[in-house]
Design an enzyme around this catalytic site. Structure first.
Site, mmCIF file in Angstrom:
data_model
loop_
_atom_site.group_PDB
_atom_site.id
_atom_site.type_symbol
_atom_site.label_atom_id
_atom_site.label_comp_id
_atom_site.label_asym_id
_atom_site.label_seq_id
_atom_site.Cartn_x
_atom_site.Cartn_y
_atom_site.Cartn_z
ATOM 1 N N ASP A 28 51.266 12.061 -4.210
ATOM 2 C CA ASP A 28 52.478 11.511 -4.796
ATOM 3 C C ASP A 28 52.614 12.034 -6.218
ATOM 4 O O ASP A 28 51.613 12.288 -6.887
ATOM 5 C CB ASP A 28 52.470 9.983 -4.802
ATOM 6 N N THR A 29 53.842 12.192 -6.645
ATOM 7 C CA THR A 29 54.142 12.697 -7.979
ATOM 8 C C THR A 29 55.144 11.768 -8.648
ATOM 9 O O THR A 29 56.080 11.301 -7.992
ATOM 10 C CB THR A 29 54.732 14.123 -7.897
#
Length: 115
Positions: free
Chosen positions: A72-73
């Site tokens: 995830d970013t």
């Protein structure tokens, strides 16, 4: 190239492209989980938290010989996480916050052998 079964718990076309550089047959299995962040979580903790819950959710339906990779970013300005814009106006607001300012991009990755 890796010969194990690789599961990418993501719908991201960019992540799929990156995975294809190391594995020829990546299984795309987006994680089905609640991505609501706990109150007060930092951007660094957020990506660790989100990549882990995505990995856990995907591993529930994985096989023993599968390696599950999730990521995830988040983008943050002044330690405030900018989520996905809800509409065009929200996207404009976020771009205004980012314009001409230093911001940070955090990515968390989780990797586990299936259950």
């Amino acid at each position: 190239m890796i010969n194990e079964k690789i599961v990418l718990a993501s719908q991201s076309p960019r992540r799929k492209e990156l995975m294809s550089l190391i594995a020829s047959d990546v299984i795309i299995r987006p994680a089905d989980c609640d991505e609501t962040l706990p109150d007060g979580i930092s951007p660094r903790e957020a990506v660790e938290y989100l990549s882990k819950i995505k990995n856990d959710a995907s591993r529930v339906v994985s096989q023993n010989d599968e390696i599950v990779i999730s990521a995830d970013t988040v983008v943050a300005v002044d330690d405030i996480i900018l989520g996905k814009p809800v509409d065009k106006e929200d996207a404009r607001r976020m771009l205004g916050l980012l314009s001409g300012r230093v911001h940070q991009v955090f990515t968390g990755v989780a990797l586990a052998l299936g259950d």
